[in-house]
Design a protein around this motif. Structure first.
Motif, PDB file in Angstrom:
ATOM      1  N   SER A  45      -3.604  22.928 -38.638  1.00 48.94           N
ATOM      2  CA  SER A  45      -4.244  24.222 -38.901  1.00 48.94           C
ATOM      3  C   SER A  45      -4.580  24.377 -40.378  1.00 48.94           C
ATOM      4  O   SER A  45      -5.698  24.765 -40.734  1.00 48.94           O
ATOM      5  CB  SER A  45      -3.361  25.375 -38.419  1.00 48.94           C
ATOM      6  N   GLY A  46      -3.617  24.061 -41.238  1.00 50.26           N
ATOM      7  CA  GLY A  46      -3.846  24.192 -42.678  1.00 50.26           C
ATOM      8  C   GLY A  46      -4.956  23.266 -43.149  1.00 50.26           C
ATOM      9  O   GLY A  46      -5.821  23.661 -43.942  1.00 50.26           O
ATOM     10  N   LEU A  47      -4.930  22.033 -42.668  1.00 46.87           N
ATOM     11  CA  LEU A  47      -5.938  21.062 -43.121  1.00 46.87           C
ATOM     12  C   LEU A  47      -7.330  21.437 -42.609  1.00 46.87           C
ATOM     13  O   LEU A  47      -8.333  21.250 -43.319  1.00 46.87           O
ATOM     14  CB  LEU A  47      -5.565  19.654 -42.672  1.00 46.87           C
ATOM     15  N   GLU A  64       2.606  21.131 -49.387  1.00 46.88           N
ATOM     16  CA  GLU A  64       3.330  20.693 -48.191  1.00 46.88           C
ATOM     17  C   GLU A  64       4.791  20.423 -48.548  1.00 46.88           C
ATOM     18  O   GLU A  64       5.091  19.736 -49.516  1.00 46.88           O
ATOM     19  CB  GLU A  64       2.653  19.428 -47.624  1.00 46.88           C
ATOM     20  N   GLY A  65       5.692  20.940 -47.719  1.00 50.40           N
ATOM     21  CA  GLY A  65       7.122  20.774 -47.987  1.00 50.40           C
ATOM     22  C   GLY A  65       7.652  19.375 -47.697  1.00 50.40           C
ATOM     23  O   GLY A  65       8.560  18.887 -48.373  1.00 50.40           O
ATOM     24  N   ARG A  66       7.105  18.731 -46.666  1.00 51.76           N
ATOM     25  CA  ARG A  66       7.616  17.394 -46.296  1.00 51.76           C
ATOM     26  C   ARG A  66       7.077  16.333 -47.242  1.00 51.76           C
ATOM     27  O   ARG A  66       6.160  16.596 -48.029  1.00 51.76           O
ATOM     28  CB  ARG A  66       7.144  17.006 -44.891  1.00 51.76           C
ATOM     29  N   ALA A  85       6.235  11.537 -31.416  1.00 49.11           N
ATOM     30  CA  ALA A  85       7.385  12.440 -31.311  1.00 49.11           C
ATOM     31  C   ALA A  85       6.914  13.889 -31.376  1.00 49.11           C
ATOM     32  O   ALA A  85       7.685  14.819 -31.221  1.00 49.11           O
ATOM     33  CB  ALA A  85       8.386  12.168 -32.418  1.00 49.11           C
ATOM     34  N   GLY A  86       5.628  14.078 -31.649  1.00 48.33           N
ATOM     35  CA  GLY A  86       5.044  15.424 -31.684  1.00 48.33           C
ATOM     36  C   GLY A  86       3.844  15.471 -30.754  1.00 48.33           C
ATOM     37  O   GLY A  86       3.872  14.869 -29.683  1.00 48.33           O
ATOM     38  N   GLY A  87       2.788  16.156 -31.184  1.00 48.38           N
ATOM     39  CA  GLY A  87       1.600  16.363 -30.332  1.00 48.38           C
ATOM     40  C   GLY A  87       1.079  15.064 -29.741  1.00 48.38           C
ATOM     41  O   GLY A  87       0.884  14.081 -30.451  1.00 48.38           O
ATOM     42  N   SER A 414      15.046  16.049 -33.240  1.00 43.02           N
ATOM     43  CA  SER A 414      15.282  17.427 -32.815  1.00 43.02           C
ATOM     44  C   SER A 414      14.299  18.312 -33.563  1.00 43.02           C
ATOM     45  O   SER A 414      14.368  18.428 -34.793  1.00 43.02           O
ATOM     46  CB  SER A 414      16.712  17.868 -33.154  1.00 43.02           C
ATOM     47  N   TRP A 415      13.403  18.959 -32.834  1.00 41.31           N
ATOM     48  CA  TRP A 415      12.445  19.856 -33.511  1.00 41.31           C
ATOM     49  C   TRP A 415      13.130  21.148 -33.933  1.00 41.31           C
ATOM     50  O   TRP A 415      12.732  21.771 -34.922  1.00 41.31           O
ATOM     51  CB  TRP A 415      11.234  20.124 -32.618  1.00 41.31           C
ATOM     52  N   LEU A 416      14.175  21.536 -33.196  1.00 42.17           N
ATOM     53  CA  LEU A 416      14.886  22.758 -33.578  1.00 42.17           C
ATOM     54  C   LEU A 416      15.581  22.585 -34.921  1.00 42.17           C
ATOM     55  O   LEU A 416      15.605  23.478 -35.757  1.00 42.17           O
ATOM     56  CB  LEU A 416      15.913  23.119 -32.502  1.00 42.17           C
TER      57      LEU A 416
HETATM   58  C1  LIG Z   1       7.105  17.367 -29.100  1.00 41.73           C
HETATM   59  C2  LIG Z   1       5.762  18.022 -29.184  1.00 41.73           C
HETATM   60  C3  LIG Z   1       4.795  17.719 -28.241  1.00 41.73           C
HETATM   61  C4  LIG Z   1       3.544  18.302 -28.309  1.00 41.73           C
HETATM   62  N1  LIG Z   1       2.574  17.928 -27.416  1.00 41.73           N
HETATM   63  C5  LIG Z   1       1.319  18.426 -27.538  1.00 41.73           C
HETATM   64  C6  LIG Z   1       0.260  17.952 -26.713  1.00 41.73           C
HETATM   65  O1  LIG Z   1       0.438  17.051 -25.890  1.00 41.73           O
HETATM   66  N2  LIG Z   1      -0.971  18.507 -26.868  1.00 41.73           N
HETATM   67  C7  LIG Z   1      -1.208  19.487 -27.777  1.00 41.73           C
HETATM   68  O2  LIG Z   1      -2.342  19.957 -27.880  1.00 41.73           O
HETATM   69  N3  LIG Z   1      -0.225  19.933 -28.599  1.00 41.73           N
HETATM   70  C8  LIG Z   1       1.019  19.428 -28.501  1.00 41.73           C
HETATM   71  N4  LIG Z   1       2.008  19.840 -29.341  1.00 41.73           N
HETATM   72  C9  LIG Z   1       1.725  20.949 -30.260  1.00 41.73           C
HETATM   73  C10 LIG Z   1       0.971  20.527 -31.512  1.00 41.73           C
HETATM   74  O3  LIG Z   1       1.533  19.364 -32.046  1.00 41.73           O
HETATM   75  C11 LIG Z   1       1.064  21.673 -32.505  1.00 41.73           C
HETATM   76  O4  LIG Z   1       0.566  22.849 -31.881  1.00 41.73           O
HETATM   77  C12 LIG Z   1       0.280  21.482 -33.789  1.00 41.73           C
HETATM   78  O5  LIG Z   1       0.482  20.204 -34.339  1.00 41.73           O
HETATM   79  C13 LIG Z   1       0.714  22.567 -34.762  1.00 41.73           C
HETATM   80  O6  LIG Z   1      -0.046  22.506 -35.935  1.00 41.73           O
HETATM   81  P1  LIG Z   1       0.147  23.643 -37.015  1.00 41.73           P
HETATM   82  O7  LIG Z   1      -0.728  23.354 -38.136  1.00 41.73           O
HETATM   83  O8  LIG Z   1       0.053  24.972 -36.364  1.00 41.73           O
HETATM   84  O9  LIG Z   1       1.684  23.542 -37.449  1.00 41.73           O
HETATM   85  P2  LIG Z   1       2.483  22.315 -38.226  1.00 41.73           P
HETATM   86  O10 LIG Z   1       1.921  21.058 -37.784  1.00 41.73           O
HETATM   87  O11 LIG Z   1       3.883  22.631 -37.997  1.00 41.73           O
HETATM   88  O12 LIG Z   1       2.041  22.604 -39.733  1.00 41.73           O
HETATM   89  C14 LIG Z   1       2.791  23.416 -40.602  1.00 41.73           C
HETATM   90  C15 LIG Z   1       3.045  22.619 -41.877  1.00 41.73           C
HETATM   91  O13 LIG Z   1       3.796  23.433 -42.777  1.00 41.73           O
HETATM   92  C16 LIG Z   1       4.766  22.605 -43.419  1.00 41.73           C
HETATM   93  N5  LIG Z   1       5.865  23.427 -43.906  1.00 41.73           N
HETATM   94  C17 LIG Z   1       6.863  23.988 -43.181  1.00 41.73           C
HETATM   95  N6  LIG Z   1       7.674  24.685 -43.996  1.00 41.73           N
HETATM   96  C18 LIG Z   1       7.184  24.574 -45.255  1.00 41.73           C
HETATM   97  C19 LIG Z   1       7.561  25.112 -46.516  1.00 41.73           C
HETATM   98  N7  LIG Z   1       8.629  25.925 -46.664  1.00 41.73           N
HETATM   99  N8  LIG Z   1       6.788  24.796 -47.593  1.00 41.73           N
HETATM  100  C20 LIG Z   1       5.688  23.997 -47.477  1.00 41.73           C
HETATM  101  N9  LIG Z   1       5.300  23.474 -46.305  1.00 41.73           N
HETATM  102  C21 LIG Z   1       6.030  23.768 -45.203  1.00 41.73           C
HETATM  103  C22 LIG Z   1       5.203  21.683 -42.304  1.00 41.73           C
HETATM  104  O14 LIG Z   1       5.857  20.539 -42.806  1.00 41.73           O
HETATM  105  C23 LIG Z   1       3.881  21.360 -41.636  1.00 41.73           C
HETATM  106  O15 LIG Z   1       3.253  20.243 -42.207  1.00 41.73           O
HETATM  107  C24 LIG Z   1       3.264  19.263 -29.316  1.00 41.73           C
HETATM  108  C25 LIG Z   1       4.233  19.567 -30.266  1.00 41.73           C
HETATM  109  C26 LIG Z   1       5.470  18.958 -30.206  1.00 41.73           C
HETATM  110  C27 LIG Z   1       6.496  19.285 -31.262  1.00 41.73           C
END
Ligand SMILES: Cc1cc2nc3c(=O)[nH]c(=O)nc-3n(C[C@H](O)[C@H](O)[C@H](O)COP(=O)(O)OP(=O)(O)OC[C@H]3O[C@@H](n4cnc5c(N)ncnc54)[C@H](O)[C@@H]3O)c2cc1C
Length: 478
Positions: A45-47, A64-66, A85-87, A414-416
Motif C-alpha cells: 500500500s505504501g509503495l 520502513e521499520g524492518r 510466508a505472507g501474501g 508467527s504473524w501475531l
Molecule cells: C500469511 C498471509 C497470507 C496471505 N495471503 C494472501 C493471499 O493469498 N492473497 C492476497 O491478496 N493477500 C494475502 N495476504 C494479505 C496481503 O499480504 C496483505 O493484505 C498486504 O500485503 C498488506 O499490505 P499493506 O501495505 O497493507 O501492509 P504491510 O505489508 O504490512 O505494510 C506495512 C509496512 O509498515 C511497516 N511497519 C510496521 N511498523 C512500522 C513502524 N513502526 N515504523 C516503520 N515501518 C513500520 C511494515 O514493516 C510493513 O512493511 C496474506 C497475508 C498473510 C500474512
C-alpha cells in the motif's frame, strides 16, 4: 508547497516523548531535510502510494521499520520453490497488482492448475478420513444437506447461500448494518448446532478465532468479491522467485529514498508541516504523511494532535487474527509411501497442511506449509519457536506414520508475534464494519491512511493497492 513552521522546540518535545517511551532517550536526534510526502511503511500500500505520487511530481521518501521491503509479503528464498510466508495468490480481479507487475515487467507464473491438485484429507483424533469415506463416516455430524462437503468448505457454502448483499461493495453502506452480525448467528439461524459450528468453523478457523468474533458482513463481502473473479480462466498468479519481488521492484522504481530500519514511534503535525519521529531519534519532515501501518502497530504510535476518538477506538479494537506457519521440507516424499494426499486438514497444531508445488516445469511438491490460525496459532505462539516447530513435526509424525523421520522444519513465522504486523490481517468483529471501517481510513490533517484494513472494494494485496491509490489521490486532491 508550504514551508515547515514546526519549531525545533516542539519537534524535540515530540521526539523526546516518543523516544523516551521506547527507552532510547540517550540516542541523538537527527532532523532530515524536508520532502513533499513521507510514506510510512514499504509494503504494497505504501509503495503504491509512493509510486503514484512520484508520477505526479511529488518528492517522496519511504520510511520502513524492518530491514527489508515488502511487509506482509515474505518469500522464503532459502526453501525449495521459494514458498510464501505472507501474501500468496493474485487472482484475476487484481487489476492494480496485474497492471503494476506488467508495467514493471516482473516475471509471473500462473499456478492455478498446480496449486493444491490433491484433495485435503481429514485427520480427526488421529484417524485419517478420505474424501470418499467422509459423507457416510460416523464422525460426520453435519446437517444432511452439507454431509458431502469437507468441514472447511461448509462455512463458505453456507455464506454463499445466505449472502444478502446485492453487490459486494454494499458492505460499506451504512444500510448494511443489520447484516453486521456474527458468523455464529448465521450458523444458528440456519439450524446448525454448536457441535457442528465447532467442527466446521472453530476447529480450524479461516478468520478470527471463532465464529463468535467474525462479522458475517465482512465474510459476505469477501464471498461476493471472490465470486466476482470466478468464471474466467483459473488465475493464481505469483512472482517467479517469490511475491516479495513485487514490492522490491516497486521500491527500486522510486526516485526517492527508502530508509530501512527506521521504526516510527510518533507523527506530529501543525499548520506548517508534519514530522515523523523514529525510535533511533531520526526526524523526517514533510508536507504530507501517508501512514500504511497495520492497526496493531498504530496502537503504539504517538499522534500529535490525537486522532479522532472513533478512529482511535477502531485502532484499539479491530483485531488482526493470529496466524502461525511452519514451513516443512520432506527429505523423502512420504505421501508416495502411503499413497495418501500430502494436503491435510487436521485437528492438531499443524492445522491445514498445504503442499506447495512451486516448480515451473512440473507438479512436484517443493515444500509443505502448516497453517495454524486462531487458537491453534496461539497455542504454538505460547512456546519457544524451536519447540513449536518440533511440536508440529511430532504431531504430523503421530497422525501420519509414513512421515516419521522424513520431515525437516526450517522456518516458523508467527504473524501475531511480528512487531511490525501484530497479526495476519484485519478481521472485523460483529458490528465493527459499521462502526470503524470508514473511520480508520479518514485523513487527519496532513496524515493520510492506507493499508489493507482501509480498503473498501478489494481485499488482501489488491486491497492494499487500492488503499495506497486512495491515499495518493487524497494528497493530489482528486
Ligand atoms: C500469511 C498471509 C497470507 C496471505 N495471503 C494472501 C493471499 O493469498 N492473497 C492476497 O491478496 N493477500 C494475502 N495476504 C494479505 C496481503 O499480504 C496483505 O493484505 C498486504 O500485503 C498488506 O499490505 P499493506 O501495505 O497493507 O501492509 P504491510 O505489508 O504490512 O505494510 C506495512 C509496512 O509498515 C511497516 N511497519 C510496521 N511498523 C512500522 C513502524 N513502526 N515504523 C516503520 N515501518 C513500520 C511494515 O514493516 C510493513 O512493511 C496474506 C497475508 C498473510 C500474512
Amino acid at each position: 508547497m508550504q514551508s515547515s513552521t514546526v519549531t525545533r522546540r516542539t519537534a524535540l518535545a515530540t521526539a523526546g516523548a516518543a523516544v523516551a517511551a521506547t527507552g532510547l532517550a540517550s540516542k541523538p536526534l537527527r532532523a532530515q531535510n524536508k520532502t513533499d510526502v513521507l510514506v510510512i511503511g514499504a509494503g504494497l500500500s505504501g509503495l503504491n502510494a509512493a509510486l503514484l505520487l512520484e508520477e505526479q511530481g511529488f518528492k517522496v521518501q519511504v520510511i520502513e521499520g524492518r530491514d527489508r521491503i515488502g511487509g506482509r509479503l515474505l518469500s522464503l528464498r532459502d526453501i525449495p520453490g521459494n514458498p510464501e510466508a505472507g501474501g500468496n495468490g493474485i487472482g484475476s480481479g487484481y487489476g492494480r497488482m496485474i497492471d503494476t507487475v506488467e508495467r514493471l515487467e516482473i516475471p509471473m507464473l500462473n499456478s492455478a492448475g498446480r496449486a493444491q491438485i490433491t484433495p485435503f484429507e481429514l485427520y480427526l483424533d488421529g484417524e485419517r478420513i478420505s474424501g470418499e469415506q467422509w459423507p457416510t463416516h460416523p464422525r460426520n455430524i453435519l446437517p444432511e444437506a452439507f454431509k458431502a462437503f469437507s468441514p472447511r468448505l461448509v462455512p463458505l457454502v453456507l455464506l454463499r447461500q445466505t449472502n444478502p448483499l446485492a453487490s459486494f461493495e454494499d458492505w460499506y453502506d451504512p444500510k448494511s448494518k443489520p447484516h453486521d452480525i456474527s458468523v455464529y448467528d448465521v450458523f444458528k439461524k440456519n439450524g446448525f448446532t454448536d457441535e457442528q459450528i465447532d467442527l466446521t468453523f472453530n476447529l480450524n478457523v479461516s478468520y478470527g478465532t471463532s465464529a463468535h468474533d467474525v462479522s458475517a458482513l465482512m465474510m459476505w463481502f469477501n464471498d461476493g468479491w471472490v465470486a466476482s473473479m470466478e468464471g474466467g480462466p483459473p488465475t493464481q498468479l505469483s512472482a517467479i522467485g517469490g511475491n516479495m519481488t513485487i514490492p522490491e521492484t516497486m521500491a527500486k522504481a522510486l526516485n526517492g529514498e527508502v530508509h530501512l530500519e527506521r521504526e516510527v514511534v510518533g507523527v506530529r503535525q501543525d499548520d506548517g508541516g508534519a514530522e515523523v519521529v523514529c525510535a533511533d531519534g531520526t526526524i523526517y519532515k514533510a508536507d504530507h504523511v501517508v501512514c500504511s501501518l497495520p492497526l496493531p502497530v498504530m496502537r503504539y504510535i504517538k499522534f500529535d494532535p490525537f486522532l479522532p476518538s472513533v478512529m482511535s477506538k477502531g485502532i484499539a479494537m479491530v483485531p488482526y487474527f493470529p496466524m502461525t506457519q511452519v514451513h516443512l521440507v520432506a527429505k523423502e516424499p512420504f505421501w508416495e509411501a502411503d499413497g495418501w494426499s500430502p494436503d491435510m486438514w487436521t485437528d492438531t497444531v499443524a492445522g491445514h497442511v498445504i503442499a506447495n508445488r512451486h516448480n515451473i516445469d512440473n507438479t512436484d511438491v517443493t515444500s509443505l506449509t502448516t497453517w495454524a490460525r486462531g487458537f491453534t496459532a496461539l497455542k504454538l505462539d505460547q512456546v519457544d519457536p524451536e519447540e513449536a516447530k518440533a511440536w508440529v513435526v511430532s504431531e504430523l509424525e503421530r497422525i501420519r506414520p509414513s512421515a516419521k523421520g522424513k520431515i525437516e522444519a526450517p522456518y516458523i513465522k508467527s504473524w501475531l508475534r511480528d512487531p511490525f504486523a501484530g497479526g495476519d490481517y484485519a478481521v472485523w468483529e460483529p458490528g465493527q464494519v459499521t462502526e470503524f471501517l470508514h473511520a480508520v481510513g479518514q485523513p487527519h490533517g496532513r496524515i493520510h491512511f492506507c493499508g489493507e484494513h482501509t480498503a473498501l472494494s478489494n481485499r488482501g494485496m489488491e486491497g492494499a493497492m487500492e488503499s495506497g491509490e486512495r491515499a495518493a489521490f487524497e494528497i493530489m486532491n482528486i
